[in-house]
Design a protein around this motif. Structure first.
Motif: not given
Length: 485
Positions: A153-182
């Motif tokens: 019954g324990f809902i896992a907290p999202s790391t992106d949710g802990l860092l910012d409000g809209d974690g999923i969108a920001n996580a996707a944006a950060r992943e896309e940015t990191q992918l371009r940097e790579n």
């Protein structure tokens, strides 16, 4: 009284404390001998490092580099097909640097990533950071430490949710940015001297992947240059676009009106006119024949009627030509030639002959009426055909007006298109501002590691390892030299 002195030396005896100190120093010298240089240790250390380097060499990841050679050159309406003229046009240094910076554009990177699915490639996709690893470790600990019901019954907290409000969108944006940097981190851009020649490519663990990425980037880069020129050409043609659109609408409207009129008037079928003319010719011939027959039968009807009234019908050609009358006359003649003639039989034959004569007159009258009806119907049909031909003639005049309007509108549209093409560059003739001198090929040798440099590094490490095993002697020598100085 004379004193006598002994000539033997008097022995000196140290105290117990001094003797203990002397023995302690002697024992210390025995336990810790002076450090000395050892060639054996130096050789063993160096050989150990060289052996380890030889063992590690096959397992070092190879990095391959594949590049394509481009030459930057200006292209315009005058020099786009003339290579010599384009080469004589000097390029500004700032322009070259700015054009090379376009290789790091987000659109080009996105196209390369999407085509080669680099988001699922282990070499390019972002690796989990320390925060993600810590979160995974905490969640694994909670799965083990918490009771089974609590863990489910324990809902896992999202790391992106802990860092910012809209974690999923920001996580996707950060992943896309990191992918371009790579991707940009593995991009190679090397300009040869001060010329217009540039090498563009990628480095990767897979030589074929590096070649494919390079070819995709170069193709997208050249395509982007052409698209920019197309946009500029469209901007130049914008002043004439409204006029062209209006002329096109008028031309389409007039063309549509003409086509609709052709369909509704029947002029679209050219065979109808030919058919009407053929029908008119045939019916006119039939009408002339019907009128001639009508006159003939009416004359014969009047003649037979007059001869019947005069009692001379037996001499009429129609009566004389009738087989039935001839047969009845023959029967009457035969009956009259016999000795005993029955009056009843003679009257019967005469009655039949009279009926046949009346039938002949009636048939001629009916035939005349039939020809009269045929003549009337032929006249009506010819009148209809003539009226149809008149209507088609009027429609053809209206069609000529519509065609003249269509020609005028088409000419106006052609003039507008010609002006637009003369004022703006042709998009079909546009070329990129770069030319591929040599495409990317699959490399057969890695750029890392390099064997000579690796051997030099291993040899240096071997020297350091041998020196480390003689560190005490080196330190003693260094201190002695420092004291003497």
């Amino acid at each position: 009284m004379t004193r006598v002195y002994n000539s033997k030396p008097i022995p000196l005896h140290a105290t117990d404390e001094e003797e203990a100190i002397i023995r302690a120093r002697a024992d210390e010298r025995v336990k810790t001998p002076e450090p000395r240089y050892s060639v054996r240790r130096f050789v063993v250390g160096g050989m150990t490092v060289m052996a380890a380097a030889a063992i590690v060499w096959p397992s070092i990841p190879r990095i391959y580099e594949s590049t394509a050679t481009l030459v930057l050159r200006p292209t315009n309406m005058e020099g786009q097909n003339d290579v010599l003229e384009a080469s004589r046009q000097p390029l500004d240094e700032s322009f070259i640097i700015s054009d090379l910076d376009r290789l790091h554009s987000v659109n080009l990177a996105k196209e390369v990533i999407d085509i080669h699915h680099l988001a699922q490639d282990d070499e390019f996709r972002p690796k989990p950071g320390a925060t993600e690893k810590a979160q995974a470790l905490v969640m694994n600990f909670l799965d083990v430490a918490l009771p089974q019901t609590w863990a489910h019954g324990f809902i896992a907290p999202s790391t992106d949710g802990l860092l910012d409000g809209d974690g999923i969108a920001n996580a996707a944006a950060r992943e896309e940015t990191q992918l371009r940097e790579n991707l940009w981190h593995r991009m190679v851009i090397d300009r040869d001297r001060q010329s217009y020649t540039v090498k563009v490519g990628f480095r990767s663990n897979d030589p074929e992947k590096a070649t494919a990425l390079t070819n995709t980037l170069v193709g997208a880069y050249l395509k982007a240059q052409v698209m920019r020129k197309v946009d500029d050409a469209d901007a130049m043609n914008k002043l004439l676009s409204d006029r062209v659109d209006e002329a096109k609408r008028r031309a389409e409207t007039s063309q549509r009106e003409m086509e609709d009129f052709l369909n509704t008037s029947g002029l679209i079928d050219q065979g109808v006119q030919i058919s009407l003319e053929a029908q008119l010719s045939t019916l006119s011939t039939e009408l002339a024949n019907a009128r001639a027959q009508l006159i003939d039968f009416r004359t014969r009807t009047d003649t037979l009627t007059a001869m019947k009234a005069a009692g001379t019908l037996d001499s009429a050609p129609e009566v004389l030509a009738s087989p039935t009358i001839r047969q009845l006359n023959q029967s009457l003649t035969e009956s009259m030639s016999r000795l005993a003639v029955m009056p009843t039989e003679a009257r019967s034959i005469s009655r039949q002959a009279e009926i046949e004569r009346d039938r002949i007159v009636t048939s001629v009258r009916v035939e005349a009426e039939n020809w009269a009806e045929r003549e009337k119907r032929l006249t009506d049909e010819i009148q209809k055909i003539r009226q149809t031909m008149v209507d088609r003639r009027k429609a053809s005049l209206r069609l000529d007006e519509l065609r003249l309007r269509v020609d005028n509108d088409t000419q106006v549209l052609a003039d507008a298109l010609t002006r637009m093409k003369t004022r703006g560059p042709s998009t079909e003739a546009l070329k990129p501002d770069a030319e591929v001198l040599s495409p990317a090929t699959v490399p057969d040798k890695p750029v890392f590691p390099i064997l000579p440099l690796y051997l030099a590094g291993a040899f240096g490490a071997a020297l350091l390892a041998g020196a480390a095993l003689n560190a005490s002697a080196i330190r003693r020598t260094t201190l002695r030299l420092m004291q003497q100085s």
